[in-house]
Write an enzyme that holds these catalytic residues in place. Sequence first.
Site, mmCIF file in Angstrom:
data_model
loop_
_atom_site.group_PDB
_atom_site.id
_atom_site.type_symbol
_atom_site.label_atom_id
_atom_site.label_comp_id
_atom_site.label_asym_id
_atom_site.label_seq_id
_atom_site.Cartn_x
_atom_site.Cartn_y
_atom_site.Cartn_z
ATOM 1 N N ASP B 201 -1.514 -10.214 1.396
ATOM 2 C CA ASP B 201 -0.353 -10.307 2.404
ATOM 3 C C ASP B 201 -0.555 -10.099 4.189
ATOM 4 O O ASP B 201 -0.232 -9.300 4.438
ATOM 5 C CB ASP B 201 0.238 -8.860 1.666
ATOM 6 C CG ASP B 201 -0.487 -7.881 1.935
ATOM 7 O OD1 ASP B 201 -2.155 -7.921 2.000
ATOM 8 O OD2 ASP B 201 -0.053 -6.540 1.498
ATOM 9 N N LYS B 253 -10.483 5.676 11.055
ATOM 10 C CA LYS B 253 -9.787 6.139 11.958
ATOM 11 C C LYS B 253 -9.883 6.975 12.916
ATOM 12 O O LYS B 253 -10.482 8.059 13.169
ATOM 13 C CB LYS B 253 -8.737 7.098 11.353
ATOM 14 C CG LYS B 253 -7.665 6.365 10.158
ATOM 15 C CD LYS B 253 -6.070 7.764 9.831
ATOM 16 C CE LYS B 253 -4.815 6.561 8.938
ATOM 17 N NZ LYS B 253 -5.790 6.278 7.919
ATOM 18 N N ASP B 309 -0.844 -8.314 8.738
ATOM 19 C CA ASP B 309 -0.718 -7.751 7.464
ATOM 20 C C ASP B 309 1.099 -7.169 7.387
ATOM 21 O O ASP B 309 1.638 -6.276 7.609
ATOM 22 C CB ASP B 309 -1.739 -6.196 7.045
ATOM 23 C CG ASP B 309 -1.100 -5.496 5.802
ATOM 24 O OD1 ASP B 309 -0.015 -5.884 4.878
ATOM 25 O OD2 ASP B 309 -2.559 -4.817 4.961
HETATM 26 N N1 LIG Z 1 -5.495 -7.630 -8.730
HETATM 27 C C1 LIG Z 1 -4.901 -6.757 -8.115
HETATM 28 N N2 LIG Z 1 -4.695 -6.447 -6.540
HETATM 29 C C2 LIG Z 1 -4.650 -5.153 -5.979
HETATM 30 C C3 LIG Z 1 -4.401 -4.520 -6.588
HETATM 31 N N3 LIG Z 1 -4.048 -3.101 -5.390
HETATM 32 C C4 LIG Z 1 -3.629 -4.090 -4.669
HETATM 33 N N4 LIG Z 1 -4.098 -5.090 -4.985
HETATM 34 C C5 LIG Z 1 -3.800 -6.633 -4.045
HETATM 35 O O1 LIG Z 1 -5.046 -5.622 -2.739
HETATM 36 C C6 LIG Z 1 -4.446 -6.027 -1.631
HETATM 37 C C7 LIG Z 1 -4.415 -5.217 -0.152
HETATM 38 O O2 LIG Z 1 -3.260 -3.964 -1.436
HETATM 39 P P1 LIG Z 1 -1.928 -3.319 -0.198
HETATM 40 O O3 LIG Z 1 -1.925 -3.806 1.087
HETATM 41 O O4 LIG Z 1 -2.385 -1.666 -0.814
HETATM 42 O O5 LIG Z 1 -1.183 -4.072 -1.023
HETATM 43 P P2 LIG Z 1 0.024 -3.637 -2.788
HETATM 44 O O6 LIG Z 1 -1.153 -2.592 -3.493
HETATM 45 O O7 LIG Z 1 0.188 -4.894 -2.970
HETATM 46 O O8 LIG Z 1 1.057 -2.928 -2.188
HETATM 47 P P3 LIG Z 1 1.372 -1.070 -2.062
HETATM 48 O O9 LIG Z 1 2.004 -0.780 -3.283
HETATM 49 O O10 LIG Z 1 2.920 -1.587 -0.827
HETATM 50 O O11 LIG Z 1 0.266 -0.543 -0.848
HETATM 51 C C8 LIG Z 1 -2.868 -7.135 -1.799
HETATM 52 O O12 LIG Z 1 -2.436 -8.270 -2.120
HETATM 53 C C9 LIG Z 1 -2.304 -6.518 -3.292
HETATM 54 O O13 LIG Z 1 -1.962 -7.275 -4.283
HETATM 55 C C10 LIG Z 1 -5.366 -3.861 -7.903
HETATM 56 O O14 LIG Z 1 -5.558 -2.938 -8.066
HETATM 57 N N5 LIG Z 1 -5.282 -5.315 -9.098
#
Ligand SMILES: Nc1nc2c(ncn2[C@@H]2O[C@H](COP(=O)(O)OP(=O)(O)OP(=O)(O)O)[C@@H](O)[C@H]2O)c(=O)[nH]1
Lengths: 386, 456
Positions: B201, B253, B309
């Site tokens: 993202d 932070k 982001d």
């Molecule tokens: N495969 C995999 N990807 C993950 C996992 N947790 C987060 N990601 C990916 O890591 C990236 C960064 O995570 P975040 O920015 O927290 O995004 P997110 O968890 O999809 O979204 P939020 O629920 O809003 O936190 C994103 O591209 C997510 O799709 C996971 O457990 N497995």
Amino acid sequence: MLKAVILIGGPQKGTRFRPLSFEVPKPLFPVAGVPMLQHHIEACAKVRNMKEIILIGFYQPNEELNRFIASAQQEFKLSIRYLQEFAALGTGGGIYHFRDQILSGGPSAFFLMNADVCSEFPLQDMLSFHHQRGNSHCGVILGTTVLHFVEKPSTFVSDIINCGIYLFTPEIFAHIGTVDEPPGGRQLQELIRLEQDVFTMLAAQKQLYVYKTQHFWSQIKSAGRLYLNRYNETHPERLARNQDGGPKIIGNVYIHQTANIDSTAVLGPNVSIGKGVIIGTGVRVRESIILHGATLQDHCCVLNSIVGWDSTVGKWARVEGTPSDPNPNDPFAKIDSETLFRDGGLTPSITILGCNVNIPSEVIIRNSIVLPHKDLNRSFKNQIIL
Amino acid sequence: MRRGQIRGTDHTIMEDKWYSLATDDPYERADVTSPRPPVWILDETRHVYIKENLFKVKPGVVLPVVPDAAVHRRCFRLQFHFHFTLSHLCRMKALILVGGYGTRLRPLTLSVPKPLVEFCNKPILLHQVEALVKAGVSHVILAVSYMSDLLEREMKAQEQRLGIKISLSHEKEPLGTAGPLALARELFTDSAEPFFVLNSDVICDFPFEDMLKFHKNHGKEGTIVVTKVEEPSKYGVVVYEGETGRIHRFVEKPQVFVSNKINAGMYIFNPSMLKRIQLRPTSIEKEIFPVMAEEGQLYAMELQGFWMDIGQPKDFLTGMCMYLQSVRQNTPERLRTGPGFIGNVLVQFIIQDPTAVIGENCTIGPNVTIGAGVVLEDGVRIKRCTVLRGAHIRSHSWLESCIVGWSSSVGQWVRMENVTVLGEDVIVSDELYINGANVLPHKSITDSVPEPRIIM
Ligand SMILES: Nc1nc2c(ncn2[C@@H]2O[C@H](COP(=O)(O)OP(=O)(O)OP(=O)(O)O)[C@@H](O)[C@H]2O)c(=O)[nH]1
Ligand SMILES: Nc1nc2c(ncn2[C@@H]2O[C@H](COP(=O)(O)OP(=O)(O)OP(=O)(O)O)[C@@H](O)[C@H]2O)c(=O)[nH]1
Ligand SMILES: [Mg+2]
Ligand SMILES: [Mg+2]
């Protein structure tokens, strides 16, 4: 012969109307396209034997009032006079002070009405009711039953609310004269309040009757809507119709013939458009009064608001109020000036733009009061803008 | 236009004109007739343009012989400009983390997994995959956990179009940001080539070619891209040596200024780093990077240009503004101009679908993207909004800073603002005021929402 007296109050009355009453005395504020008082006068003129209408208030004589009186005299072929109190004498004090004027010519009875009520004015019915009751009383109060109290609770009739419209015989003045006369005579500055000081006493002496009506009455805030609706019977010619090349009309709408309105505008229900108003492409107006000389630019949206004289609302701007009645279907609901503020904030109410206010394009003005001659440069919500 | 001339022999371009990539190869022909031909346009200085199925090369340039037309298209321009060998580039792989729930982008992510939400009229994931393909990546692995069916279907369709391999690596439980690398370990250990890892993202001018160069240059296990932020105290910052990029440490932070660079969510690693990761839920940022930095194996490369982001609505819209500005600089012809359009406006055009329909007296922009099949009736004013596929905005409405979900309908004289997000198929009645609402899919709204809130 009969007369009518209308209490029109004075400049410091009508606080919520302030941005508008700066410009025009509240009794002359247009309601459903005509000055508020004209609705009273039209009703009086229909009563047989009506000889004179007396306006009592404490406004300085002014041109607008004079002009209104002159044209109303012409139109209704009645004597109409304005009598100015030297100070606010109260709802009983004013008529008492001018009792000689009221009684001159020897009317058998006279109506008394508050300027700021709106009603179907069932005056003829009150009169018949008065005659049926014989001579043992000196007044009839127009009352109406309410399911719940939103106005000031009436102290002497439990479930009946006082409409601010009365019929009195000349004897009323004798009674007012005896009200709580303090030893040493009444101070001139002291108000005589008809409702509290006089009626309580008269009711105790069984000198008063209440004539109950199911017909509406209301404080002036919702009056426009009710009068507009009445026009379907009383003045259908005052209601706008859907026509080719004209704006879309929904429900009851009054449009002054000099207004210039784009055919893509949508107006109504319950809209009054004043003299010389200009309304552009795709404008929406609902539940609002647009006073003369105002301009509503393309695509703007005006809801539950009063747009003051010569004001401008910019393109895509939104001027919006909140219907001030607790229940919009309840004609008795009233917002008093005391409730202007609650919990430190302006209570949501209709939005009022004073005269010559400029609202820029694309902003929102919501639940606010804008004082006259103001050029705004951004959005405002729940504020009084000085 | 000359057909079939590229194959078989080196070909020296004699004239400055457009050449067709079409050959007698049936696969190529299929591609030429496909409704969405690849559109790759390189700028002036790079000498080669590939636009749809045509290409244009500076006279005198020699096109190399390549074994396969699809590979050819990807590689030959890189030969000219980055001096990598074909075999080298064609073996590169990338893993994209797409397994998060995307909770912060709800209500959009209740209908579609975050990577498939269209950002500037293209699924977020495709922005990344296309940039990877441009940089010579031939195999993309998606680390997925939920709603993977939709993702799989969508990406299978893209495989052919892009001429690359896309695989899915399914995890049974969310493995965080590092665990998915362990799960896909075999895919990366079959060669010594470095591979890319991306958060799904982030949006920017993806610097994959520069990353590879930078990474090869320092020769250590990993490179992360960092980007500058205004308020470092809100993020985890990266402290590194300015000259070389060697990372000293990470500070969450920071209360005093130590750095204003943060992790931009784009990495390149040597396969040897995989030994650091166990097959269990692990955070790459918190558990792996600090150790690599400690051992002097992790370097930071500073990103040029914009970065965002876009994982939450407010940032999604900010990212949209940045992206459109970069479109303005690089390929302004993609932007819609003319009366009624202000600033950067992107309107989706698909050959078979009708274009978005835009009524009279509308004023659109700056910073608006309008998806396919969108209808804007007369007198609509929109700025700083994303309007997704199939949405319908009725006349005289005013929208600012909103995301209008797929097939949603906004009534006449509606005012909608302050990061309002409508989920899929939401209906907003006429004349309402919607301030910062988050509306779940398939809702009908009949009352104004004067203060920000969630509408269930
Ligand atoms: N495969 C995999 N990807 C993950 C996992 N947790 C987060 N990601 C990916 O890591 C990236 C960064 O995570 P975040 O920015 O927290 O995004 P997110 O968890 O999809 O979204 P939020 O629920 O809003 O936190 C994103 O591209 C997510 O799709 C996971 O457990 N497995
Ligand atoms: N002439 C005259 N009229 C008055 C006086 N006081 C009130 N009125 C009018 O009598 C009518 C009823 O008055 P009230 O309901 O007591 O007061 P009001 O002006 O409506 O003010 P609110 O308290 O806001 O309702 C209104 O039309 C007033 O304008 C007065 O002292 N003299
Ligand atoms: Mg009153
Ligand atoms: Mg997360």
